[in-house]
Enzyme design. Structure first.
Site, short mmCIF file in Angstrom:
data_model
loop_
_atom_site.label_atom_id
_atom_site.label_comp_id
_atom_site.label_asym_id
_atom_site.label_seq_id
_atom_site.Cartn_x
_atom_site.Cartn_y
_atom_site.Cartn_z
NE ARG A 77 -3.81 -2.44 0.85
CZ ARG A 77 -4.90 -2.54 1.48
NH1 ARG A 77 -5.53 -1.89 2.34
NH2 ARG A 77 -5.61 -3.67 1.37
CB SER A 97 -11.86 -4.86 5.67
OG SER A 97 -12.16 -3.39 6.35
NE ARG A 136 -4.30 3.95 13.31
CZ ARG A 136 -5.52 4.12 12.74
NH1 ARG A 136 -6.05 2.69 12.84
NH2 ARG A 136 -6.03 5.13 12.13
CG HIS A 137 -1.46 3.00 8.14
ND1 HIS A 137 -2.00 3.74 9.06
CD2 HIS A 137 -2.90 2.81 7.40
CE1 HIS A 137 -3.40 4.18 9.08
NE2 HIS A 137 -3.59 3.39 8.05
NE ARG A 188 -3.65 -1.62 11.06
CZ ARG A 188 -4.42 -0.70 10.32
NH1 ARG A 188 -5.71 -0.90 10.56
NH2 ARG A 188 -4.17 0.37 9.70
CD GLU A 232 -10.42 -1.30 9.03
OE1 GLU A 232 -10.88 -0.20 8.98
OE2 GLU A 232 -9.80 -2.18 8.23
CD GLU A 241 -2.16 3.15 3.72
OE1 GLU A 241 -2.88 4.28 3.73
OE2 GLU A 241 -2.62 2.08 3.81
P1 AMO Z 1 -8.52 -3.65 4.15
O1 AMO Z 1 -8.11 -2.30 2.86
O2 AMO Z 1 -9.37 -2.86 5.09
O3 AMO Z 1 -9.54 -4.45 3.10
O4 AMO Z 1 -7.43 -4.09 4.57
C1 AMO Z 1 -7.97 -5.31 5.46
C2 AMO Z 1 -6.97 -5.13 6.82
O5 AMO Z 1 -5.63 -5.27 6.34
C3 AMO Z 1 -5.11 -4.48 7.41
N1 AMO Z 1 -3.97 -3.33 6.60
C4 AMO Z 1 -2.80 -2.88 7.03
N2 AMO Z 1 -2.14 -3.01 8.09
C5 AMO Z 1 -1.06 -2.42 8.08
N3 AMO Z 1 -0.70 -1.49 7.18
C6 AMO Z 1 -1.50 -1.36 5.97
N4 AMO Z 1 -1.06 -0.18 5.22
C7 AMO Z 1 -2.76 -1.72 5.88
N5 AMO Z 1 -3.87 -1.86 5.03
C8 AMO Z 1 -4.71 -2.69 5.54
C9 AMO Z 1 -6.02 -3.92 8.29
C10 AMO Z 1 -7.20 -4.11 7.52
O6 AMO Z 1 -8.18 -3.98 8.16
N6 AMO Z 1 -9.75 -6.68 0.22
C11 AMO Z 1 -10.11 -6.21 1.61
C12 AMO Z 1 -10.58 -7.30 2.57
C13 AMO Z 1 -11.60 -8.13 2.12
O7 AMO Z 1 -12.82 -7.39 1.99
O8 AMO Z 1 -11.59 -9.27 2.03
C14 AMO Z 1 -9.13 -5.30 2.11
O9 AMO Z 1 -8.04 -5.34 1.75
O10 AMO Z 1 -5.87 -4.56 9.37
#
Ligand code: AMO
Ligand code: ATP
Length: 433
Positions: free
Chosen positions: A211, A359, A219-220, A407, A356, A213
């Site tokens: 990602r 998802s 937490r990212h 997480r 969170e 980001e």
């Molecule tokens: P989402 O984008 O909410 O959903 O990601 C799911 C979970 O992945 C973790 N996460 C991260 N952890 C750390 N750093 C990040 N940059 C990061 N991005 C995401 C979080 C988040 O809740 N395709 C959907 C899932 C689905 O519907 O099956 C998805 O990717 O804990």
């Protein structure tokens, strides 16, 4: 190494060869001690200057901390030794000498800042309490795999180099693939759905997601580990049950199999969640957040939850919980709307009180509706033809979720920064090591 005994396994009255790092050297005059550290723990090696061969004593005392040594000798019971045993050496072999200047102190006597620790993970993970985090992380992944097996899910691996993004266009890392534009995958989303429609039906994957980001937060990560689940003939309620089962079972496994590690991390009692996590509707959630009075501005239907909003609700609820029935407009195209109200989706999040974790949702499995969803989200359905076309050949209803592996570990162990749960984190400032 043949015939090597771990420090924790030595027995009095036996001869043993141990191998490891020089944790500490204590020279008390007539007697000196080398503390050897290996994967299992520590062992005291006694050097008696007047009684032992000079060369042996010199080798033992000349070695720098963190050098690697092999020691052979007799094991004696010694109540004053930290483990109750000590080894009286016959030979000491210096296998790899360490520089006297260390970038960080694995004995933990001098604290190091996180960036220094991350730059020197090899030394950092010689600290038992840091090593413990990664042993627990490994147990989390092992237990998750076992529970997935109980859920009749097959482990899959999907490509990480892809032609399209799924979770929003701005967070993609572009790469060049033989002259063509490609991206690092943000989520196995589309591939796991394609497999839910295959003969495998129920699948899981534990793998990296990428990602781009922009924000640098505790937490990212820019590369994270996603625990993904997808199941045919399942709806969002069943998907939530599975997410809950994974969380409860990994906590149980850690409580049962990582006692020593939890001890090192200062846990006297480690709480295993009981399950039956409350399932709040999105509307209830925003009402409760507004009622806390913690936010400057009241939330209205359609708002996403900010970090402050998540925190306020987490404190109010106090346990793991789900938020269900998110507005359709803020969920991605692949999430199915509720049958009786198109403004609401079947999308859900699972929350730890701090943030969170998951998802997921039921997926739109009807070809026409799926293609409409792409258009509504401003995506070109043609680019996703490899995916949408499979929805024309018998795609069952299906549901699933993605859980952030780091997480999960971070919240479980109360780590302040997500980087502590990754060996070599990738963030805005960090591309190596
Ligand atoms: P989402 O984008 O909410 O959903 O990601 C799911 C979970 O992945 C973790 N996460 C991260 N952890 C750390 N750093 C990040 N940059 C990061 N991005 C995401 C979080 C988040 O809740 N395709 C959907 C899932 C689905 O519907 O099956 C998805 O990717 O804990
Ligand atoms: P001792 O007669 O008690 O074996 P020593 O006279 O050979 O000791 P010292 O220099 O007097 O050697 O010991 C220094 C310190 O180390 C003392 O506090 C002693 O109790 C401690 N000590 C000695 N041997 C051991 C051992 N095998 N394990 C842990 N501590 C020890």
């Amino acid at each position: 190494m043949q015939d090597r005994t771990y420090a924790a396994d030595v027995d009095a009255g036996e001869s043993a060869t141990v191998a490891g790092w020089v944790h500490e050297i204590r020279d008390l005059g007539g007697i000196a001690f080398l503390i050897l550290r290996d994967k299992s723990g520590k062992l005291q090696i006694k050097l008696e200057k007047d009684e032992m061969d000079d060369e042996l004593v010199e080798t033992g005392l000349g070695v720098h901390r963190e050098s690697v040594i092999n020691v052979t000798g007799d094991v004696k019971e010694e109540p004053r030794a930290p483990t109750g045993f000590e080894l009286v050496p016959e030979s000491i072999e210096v296998v790899a000498e360490a520089d006297p200047e260390l970038p960080l102190d694995p004995s933990g006597k001098v604290d190091a800042e996180l960036p220094t620790r991350l730059d020197n993970r090899t030394l950092d993970l010689r600290k038992p309490e840091v090593k413990a985090i990664f042993e627990i992380r490994a147990e989390v992944m092992r237990a998750a795999r076992e529970t997935f097996r109980d859920l009749n899910a097959t482990e899959i691996n999907t490509p990480k180099i892809v032609a399209t993004g799924t979770e929003g266009g701005t967070e993609l890392f572009p790469i060049t693939y033989f002259g063509e534009e490609a991206f690092m995958n943000q989520s196995p989303q589309l591939f796991k759905q394609l497999m839910a429609g295959s003969g495998l039906e129920t699948v899981f994957e534990i793998g990296p997601i990428f990602r781009a980001e922009e924000h640098n937060t505790p937490r990212h990560l820019n590369e994270a580990t996603s625990i993904d689940f997808e199941s045919a003939f399942a709806d969002h309620h069943e998907a939530m049950d599975a997410a809950e089962e994974i969380v409860v079972s990994v906590y149980e496994a850690v409580a049962e199999n990582c006692e020593e590690q939890l001890d090192l991390l200062g846990y006297d009692d480690f709480d295993v969640p009981e399950g039956d996590f409350p399932r709040l509707s999105y509307e209830e959630a925003i009402e409760r957040i507004n009622a806390t009075g913690e936010l400057d501005e009241q939330l209205v239907f359609g708002d996403d939850l900010s970090t402050e909003a998540e925190r306020a609700l987490g404190e109010d609820v106090g346990t793991f919980y789900f938020i269900t029935g998110w507005p359709s407009e803020i969920k991605p195209f692949y999430i199915k709307d509720q049958d009786d109200d198109e403004t609401l989706s079947t999308g859900f999040d699972m929350m730890h009180p701090r943030m969170e974790l998951v998802s997921g949702g039921q997926r739109e499995h009807r070809h026409e509706k799926l293609v409409e969803g792409f258009e509504q989200q401003g995506l070109d359905p043609e680019q996703f033809e490899y995916y949408t076309k499979m929805f024309k050949y018998g795609m069952p209803p299906h549901a699933g979720w993605g859980m952030g592996g780091e997480r999960l570990v971070m919240t479980m162990l109360g780590l302040e920064n997500i980087r502590e749960a990754v060996l070599f984190p990738r963030d805005r400032q960090r591309l190596s090591p």
